[in-house]
Design an enzyme around this catalytic site. Structure first.
Site, PDB file in Angstrom:
ATOM      1  N   GLU A 139     100.896  68.927  22.243  1.00 38.94           N
ATOM      2  CA  GLU A 139      99.819  69.889  21.947  1.00 38.94           C
ATOM      3  C   GLU A 139     100.110  70.530  20.606  1.00 38.94           C
ATOM      4  OE1 GLU A 139      99.811  73.194  24.752  1.00 38.94           O
ATOM      5  OE2 GLU A 139     101.977  73.024  25.009  1.00 38.94           O
ATOM      6  N   ARG A 149      96.003  81.988  35.581  1.00 36.56           N
ATOM      7  CA  ARG A 149      97.165  81.409  34.896  1.00 36.56           C
ATOM      8  C   ARG A 149      98.288  82.437  34.764  1.00 36.56           C
ATOM      9  NH1 ARG A 149      96.144  78.736  29.134  1.00 36.56           N
ATOM     10  NH2 ARG A 149      95.966  80.921  28.584  1.00 36.56           N
ATOM     11  N   TYR A 168     102.638  86.030  29.472  1.00 32.71           N
ATOM     12  CA  TYR A 168     101.543  86.718  28.781  1.00 32.71           C
ATOM     13  C   TYR A 168     100.245  85.942  28.892  1.00 32.71           C
ATOM     14  CZ  TYR A 168     101.595  83.507  24.750  1.00 32.71           C
ATOM     15  OH  TYR A 168     101.491  82.408  23.942  1.00 32.71           O
ATOM     16  N   ARG A 179     121.768  94.983  30.474  1.00 28.72           N
ATOM     17  CA  ARG A 179     121.702  93.573  30.093  1.00 28.72           C
ATOM     18  C   ARG A 179     122.624  92.702  30.942  1.00 28.72           C
ATOM     19  NH1 ARG A 179     123.343  89.518  26.756  1.00 28.72           N
ATOM     20  NH2 ARG A 179     121.636  88.387  25.747  1.00 28.72           N
ATOM     21  N   LEU A 199     100.885  73.538  27.824  1.00 27.94           N
ATOM     22  CA  LEU A 199     100.211  74.671  28.445  1.00 27.94           C
ATOM     23  C   LEU A 199      98.784  74.210  28.744  1.00 27.94           C
ATOM     24  CD1 LEU A 199     100.402  77.734  29.143  1.00 27.94           C
ATOM     25  CD2 LEU A 199      99.056  78.079  27.067  1.00 27.94           C
ATOM     26  N   LYS A 221     103.179  80.152  30.647  1.00 30.30           N
ATOM     27  CA  LYS A 221     102.856  80.864  29.398  1.00 30.30           C
ATOM     28  C   LYS A 221     103.858  82.002  29.230  1.00 30.30           C
ATOM     29  CE  LYS A 221      98.773  82.357  26.760  1.00 30.30           C
ATOM     30  NZ  LYS A 221      98.878  81.523  25.572  1.00 30.30           N
TER      31      LYS A 221
HETATM   32  C1  LIG Z   1     101.064  76.236  23.136  1.00 30.26           C
HETATM   33  C2  LIG Z   1      99.636  76.519  23.434  1.00 30.26           C
HETATM   34  N1  LIG Z   1      98.862  75.525  23.915  1.00 30.26           N
HETATM   35  C3  LIG Z   1      97.574  75.714  24.190  1.00 30.26           C
HETATM   36  C4  LIG Z   1      96.965  76.955  23.976  1.00 30.26           C
HETATM   37  C5  LIG Z   1      95.512  77.133  24.285  1.00 30.26           C
HETATM   38  O1  LIG Z   1      95.338  77.872  25.464  1.00 30.26           O
HETATM   39  P1  LIG Z   1      94.014  78.687  25.748  1.00 30.26           P
HETATM   40  O2  LIG Z   1      92.872  77.744  25.575  1.00 30.26           O
HETATM   41  O3  LIG Z   1      94.159  79.158  27.134  1.00 30.26           O
HETATM   42  O4  LIG Z   1      93.970  79.796  24.738  1.00 30.26           O
HETATM   43  C6  LIG Z   1      97.728  78.021  23.505  1.00 30.26           C
HETATM   44  C7  LIG Z   1      97.119  79.324  23.302  1.00 30.26           C
HETATM   45  O5  LIG Z   1      97.772  80.300  23.092  1.00 30.26           O
HETATM   46  C8  LIG Z   1      99.098  77.795  23.221  1.00 30.26           C
HETATM   47  O6  LIG Z   1      99.878  78.783  22.765  1.00 30.26           O
END
Ligand SMILES: Cc1ncc(COP(=O)(O)O)c(C=O)c1O
Length: 279
Positions: free
Chosen positions: A179, A52, A33, A100, A203, A147
């Site tokens: 993060e 991305r 997503y 499934r 991410l 993501k």
């Molecule tokens: C786990 C995680 N890290 C970092 C981010 C920040 O990403 P972005 O700046 O692309 O929104 C997100 C945003 O959804 C996230 O879910």
């Protein structure tokens, strides 16, 4: 003004936008997503988000069914039709509908969903005061760079933060800060912005990249390396970055005051550059 729904190339009334119970996104979390926001009706960093999305899909051998030009046209159309002052565009691609079975189906077409909803402005007072965070164990899998819609560990961490009455859960793996549950984390140590390096443990946020570029352009040194929880507590400043939070100062982590207990000078410089970029 309507919320907008879109499935597999078609804009639909919200209540008609439904997905099969056999969709692999529902059955396995087998999908990827993106979340894109607008500023004054213009989608922000749309190419970075779509890059991305392509990468996430590729890493999971998931077909990305639509060309870039098609995506940008649909996003623009949806944002226009929604008509919100600020909007949040959510895009999801799953491996489609199939009986499934864990292994990939041989002939399922991907399911593509987009929604466009209003984005409430982040409360200015909260931004000016800074937010409080707590650390949580990072329970996620080994490919956090994708993501994926598999967000269970993020969901649990976010809930832990909510129950503790704080804004964000800062994830810690093997004693190192990775993060946030929905954001990237940056610390300021002796004037240098330090954040976890790109790789499978985080991410790579679109906002992260923009903020690091803004820092470099402002002559603020940047270092991409993991820091310990103790170093986070001892940082002069801490802030979160993300599409919806933008740059958000953190003034307390696990009950320990960060810096002087209010948003610091580096966060302020970056916030002002951010406002110029997006205003
Ligand atoms: C786990 C995680 N890290 C970092 C981010 C920040 O990403 P972005 O700046 O692309 O929104 C997100 C945003 O959804 C996230 O879910």
């Amino acid at each position: 003004m309507p919320d907008i729904a879109f499935i597999n190339g078609q804009f639909l009334p919200w209540h008609q936008a439904t997905i099969s119970i056999e969709d692999r996104g529902f059955q396995f979390g087998d999908g990827v997503y993106e979340v894109i926001r607008t500023y004054r009706g213009r989608p922000f960093e749309v190419d970075a988000h779509l890059n991305r999305l392509d990468r996430s899909a590729r890493e999971l051998s998931l077909a990305q069914p639509y060309a870039r030009g098609q995506w940008t046209e649909w996003i623009q159309r949806g944002v226009c039709e929604a008509g919100y002052a600020e909007a949040k565009v959510y895009i999801q691609i799953t491996r489609g509908v199939a009986p499934r079975d864990h292994a990939f189906p041989s002939n399922a077409a991907p399911t593509v969903v987009m929604t466009i909803r209003e984005l409430a402005p982040f409360p200015i007072k909260t931004r000016e005061a800074g937010v409080v965070a707590k650390t949580c164990e990072d329970l996620r899998w080994g490919r956090c760079d994708i993501k994926s819609v598999n967000l269970l560990a993020n969901v649990l961490a976010r809930e832990e933060a909510k129950r503790a009455g704080v804004f964000e859960a800062i994830l810690v793996k093997d004693g190192l800060v990775t993060e946030g549950s929905v954001s990237n984390v940056m610390a300021v140590q002796a004037g240098t912005v330090v954040t976890a390096p790109e790789g499978p443990r985080i991410l790579s946020g679109v906002t992260r990249t923009v903020v690091l570029d803004l820092a470099r352009a402002a002559g603020i040194p940047v270092r991409e390396e993991f820091i310990s929880v103790e170093s986070l507590y001892a940082a002069d400043e801490v802030f979160l970055t993300g599409t919806t939070v933008e740059g958000l100062p953190v003034v307390q982590v696990d009950g320990r005051t960060i810096g002087a207990g209010h948003p610091g000078p580096v966060a302020k410089v970056l916030a002002s550059r951010w406002a110029t970029l997006t205003g």
